[in-house]
Design a protein around this motif. Structure first.
Motif, short mmCIF file in Angstrom:
data_model
loop_
_atom_site.label_atom_id
_atom_site.label_comp_id
_atom_site.label_asym_id
_atom_site.label_seq_id
_atom_site.Cartn_x
_atom_site.Cartn_y
_atom_site.Cartn_z
N VAL A 131 0.84 -1.20 -0.08
CA VAL A 131 -0.01 0.08 0.07
C VAL A 131 0.98 1.26 0.02
O VAL A 131 0.81 2.26 -0.65
CB VAL A 131 -0.85 -0.08 1.19
N THR A 132 1.89 1.27 0.94
CA THR A 132 2.76 2.38 0.93
C THR A 132 4.26 1.65 1.01
O THR A 132 4.68 0.72 1.80
CB THR A 132 2.72 3.13 2.27
N TRP A 153 9.23 -2.94 -2.04
CA TRP A 153 8.92 -2.54 -3.68
C TRP A 153 8.47 -3.62 -4.72
O TRP A 153 8.95 -4.60 -4.50
CB TRP A 153 9.91 -1.51 -4.40
N LEU A 208 3.78 -1.22 -8.71
CA LEU A 208 3.62 -0.01 -8.53
C LEU A 208 3.89 0.85 -9.67
O LEU A 208 4.54 0.63 -10.57
CB LEU A 208 4.73 0.27 -7.15
N ASP A 209 3.66 2.12 -9.30
CA ASP A 209 3.86 3.35 -10.48
C ASP A 209 5.27 3.50 -10.59
O ASP A 209 5.99 3.18 -9.81
CB ASP A 209 2.86 4.53 -9.98
N ALA A 245 5.03 7.84 -8.06
CA ALA A 245 4.94 7.22 -6.85
C ALA A 245 5.33 8.31 -5.69
O ALA A 245 4.50 8.41 -4.52
CB ALA A 245 5.30 6.10 -6.70
N ASN A 282 3.09 11.34 -5.31
CA ASN A 282 1.99 11.09 -4.80
C ASN A 282 1.86 10.61 -3.44
O ASN A 282 0.96 10.06 -2.88
CB ASN A 282 1.14 10.08 -5.81
N GLN A 293 3.36 7.86 -2.02
CA GLN A 293 2.97 6.34 -2.13
C GLN A 293 4.48 5.62 -1.83
O GLN A 293 4.40 4.50 -1.71
CB GLN A 293 2.54 5.88 -3.24
#
Length: 614
Positions: free
Chosen positions: A377-378, A433, A437-438, A443, A446, A448
């Protein structure tokens, strides 16, 4: 409704103490690699031509980081006596099963270093009767073998007496035609006349040449020297004031600056120079020297001497640009890698900014938040993959250097340890990671991901994407011992096809002076958050504590470079090596062993390096 996210910070008490190195690869898989090229190549890259370019393998730092490999547990590949490798061990089965803490790190990486006048007045005419013997068209002497014959002598008429009644003699008027005076009877007078005519003609010729030279000199002096300057990232506005200042003291010189598109810039540059249509001055990346050795003109008397250059700029500039005692470029800026961190995320988790890889790994795991299914999530840190991490090749390259690996030799134990350590950040269950993920820049902008690595200019990207984000930049983590950091920067050079090399180097020396750099930084700061970080050592203290840019200045003295610099768009040595490295890391994500992946990547590296270091 999904299960609330799980914060791994709650399990940090079970973390095994960080012992110091990258873990070795324990896999026993022997399947063929899925990356690199299919052609066989030599395993070792050839050496650069020492007369121009140092070999890539010679980029070795002199500092020796404190080794932290358990030498009793592992015997690494031979390295310099002062550089003892280390290993980072793999997680035990028990640790991997409960997922409560990251695997212990037991290994290390020693260090390796990835610098006309007016014409003369005609001589006075000489008198005398010396014969003229030259074949000039202006020689009026009689042809050889013939004798000059004087005109015939007419006898004088006796005086006449006017008789009575005869008409008076005619009165002379302006319209009266006088009787011709007979030429002198002496032949020597004729020769003198010929000599005088020849002398006069020669004097006129001399005066003509002198006048031509004077006119040419006048015209040349009034014609300005035009220096065409190709730039990349800076708009003309940032350089306009300095160009005008230079022209005020050099009215004979005009500088025409043109900002170029970075896409296919290197190819366009080389093509234009080969046609003698290229710029006099141009910008290039510090890693492009092997590709531009036919286009770069060394500094002459108006540029930097080797000693002056070494004392003015950071050591990495001498390593990259000082070749066989000659300077081939002038850096107007410096950049590298910095560790970006999200202030809010670290504050909320009670984590302090790390300075060592041990602290970084622990902090990244602590900051990673996953849901009940194990989905991130993070993210704690953007590391471990290649496809969705900007500047991944720079990160891997500096890890190789810090661990004492030679980046041209990916099959060494030090290289495998460093790359295995990088991959651990994307390997479950302790990953911070993953591929889902973006892009790392997006990321981070944002909120993240807590940590990411990037050059200073990515600050402008982050601020554009999210002006409200609170973040800081610090130097990258280090292993115990002497620090090794990363350098990737742009340089101004002079073309070998330029007709004004001395004028070009004189302008570059003005542009890279202390006063000019301060003015340039100030002008650039009017257009964005900050200017390009200073490349001069004597300006370090003015920025060392500045927000964002200070972290890069603090690392400059110990920075190293290699041909894995991202976003140079060179379609050459960097992009080609990066592709092989990317394939290798991706294959490891598909269960290919580090040994197999590095063997394949090494074949590709050898082919590319042989192409540019023949």
């Amino acid at each position: 409704m999904d299960t609330p996210p799980k914060n791994n910070a709650n399990n940090t008490n079970d973390l095994t103490s960080f012992a110091g190195t990258y873990p070795t690869d324990d896999t026993s898989q022997s399947q063929p690699p899925e990356s690199g090229v299919n052609q066989a190549a030599e395993s070792n890259a050839p050496t650069a031509d020492p007369s121009f370019q140092k070999s890539a393998a010679q980029q070795t730092v002199q500092e020796e980081p404190k080794p932290f490999l358990d030498t009793a547990a592992q015997t690494p590949a031979p390295t310099p006596a002062s550089l003892q490798p280390a290993d980072f061990g793999s997680p035990t089965a028990a640790e991997a099963s409960d997922g409560s803490s990251p695997p212990p790190i037991e290994g290390g990486f020693p260090s390796m270093p990835p610098d006309q006048n007016a014409a003369n007045e005609p001589a006075a005419a000489q008198t005398g009767s010396a014969p003229i013997t030259d074949n000039s068209p202006f020689n009026f002497a009689a042809p050889e073998g013939e004798t000059s014959v004087p005109p015939p002598i007419t006898p004088e008429s006796p005086p006449q007496t006017q008789t009575a009644g005869a008409p008076p003699p005619p009165t002379e008027t302006p319209f009266t035609v006088a009787a011709a005076t007979p030429p002198p009877a002496s032949g020597s007078n004729t020769i003198k006349r010929v000599i005088m005519v020849v002398v006069i003609v020669l004097v006129l010729i001399g005066l003509g040449f002198g006048a031509f030279a004077l006119v040419g000199r006048f015209l040349t002096g009034s014609q300005p020297v035009v220096l065409n300057y190709w730039g990349l990232w800076e708009n003309e506005q940032g350089l306009a004031s300095l160009i005008e200042e230079y022209k005020a003291t050099h009215p004979n010189v005009d500088i025409v600056y043109t900002k170029q598109n970075p896409k296919q810039y290197r190819e366009r540059l080389e093509s234009a120079i080969s046609r003698d249509e290229g710029p006099d001055i141009f910008r290039f990346h510090n890693t492009w020297v092997p590709m531009l050795k036919e286009e770069l003109a060394p500094a002459g008397e108006t540029g930097y001497s080797a000693q002056e250059f070494s004392s003015t700029f950071y050591p990495v500039a001498s390593q990259d640009l000082l070749i066989s005692g000659q300077v081939y470029g002038v850096p107007l800026m410096f950049d590298g890698l910095g560790l970006y961190y999200n202030e809010d995320l670290l504050r909320a988790a009670g984590v302090t900014a790390p300075t060592t890889w041990e602290d970084f790994r622990t902090a990244a795991y602590t900051l990673t938040v996953k849901d009940a299914s194990g989905k991130i999530v993070t993210a704690g840190a953007a590391l471990g993959t290649a496809n969705n991490i900007e500047h991944f090749s720079d990160i891997v390259a500096v890890m190789l250097l810090q661990n004492g690996a030679t980046p041209t030799n990916l099959v060494s134990s030090e290289a495998k340890q460093a790359i295995s350590f990088y991959r651990q950040f994307a390997e479950a269950p302790y990953n911070t990671w993953d591929e889902t993920l973006d892009n790392s820049i997006s990321a981070f902008a944002n909120g993240q991901v807590a940590f990411m690595f990037a050059p200073s200019w990515e600050v402008f990207t982050i601020q554009q994407l999210n002006p409200q984000l609170k973040f800081q930049i610090i130097p990258i983590p280090q292993l115990p011992g002497n620090p090794i950091n990363w350098a990737t920067y742009w340089v101004e050079g002079v073309s070998t096809s330029s007709e004004h090399k001395d004028e070009a180097w004189e302008f570059l020396k003005f542009l890279s002076s202390k006063e000019s750099m301060v003015k340039l930084y100030s002008e650039q700061s009017k257009l964005r958050a900050f200017g390009e970080p200073y490349s001069r050592v004597d300006l370090a203290q003015t920025l060392i504590n500045a927000p964002y840019v200070g972290a890069y200045i603090r690392q400059a003295q110990t920075a190293r470079s290699f041909y894995l610099a991202s976003r140079t768009f060179d379609n050459g040595i960097n992009d080609q090596l990066i592709q092989y490295l990317q394939n290798a890391i991706n294959s490891m994500g598909q269960s290919v062993s580090v040994d197999s992946a590095m063997n394949t990547a090494q074949q590709g590296f050898s082919q590319v390096l042989a192409r540019y270091f023949q």
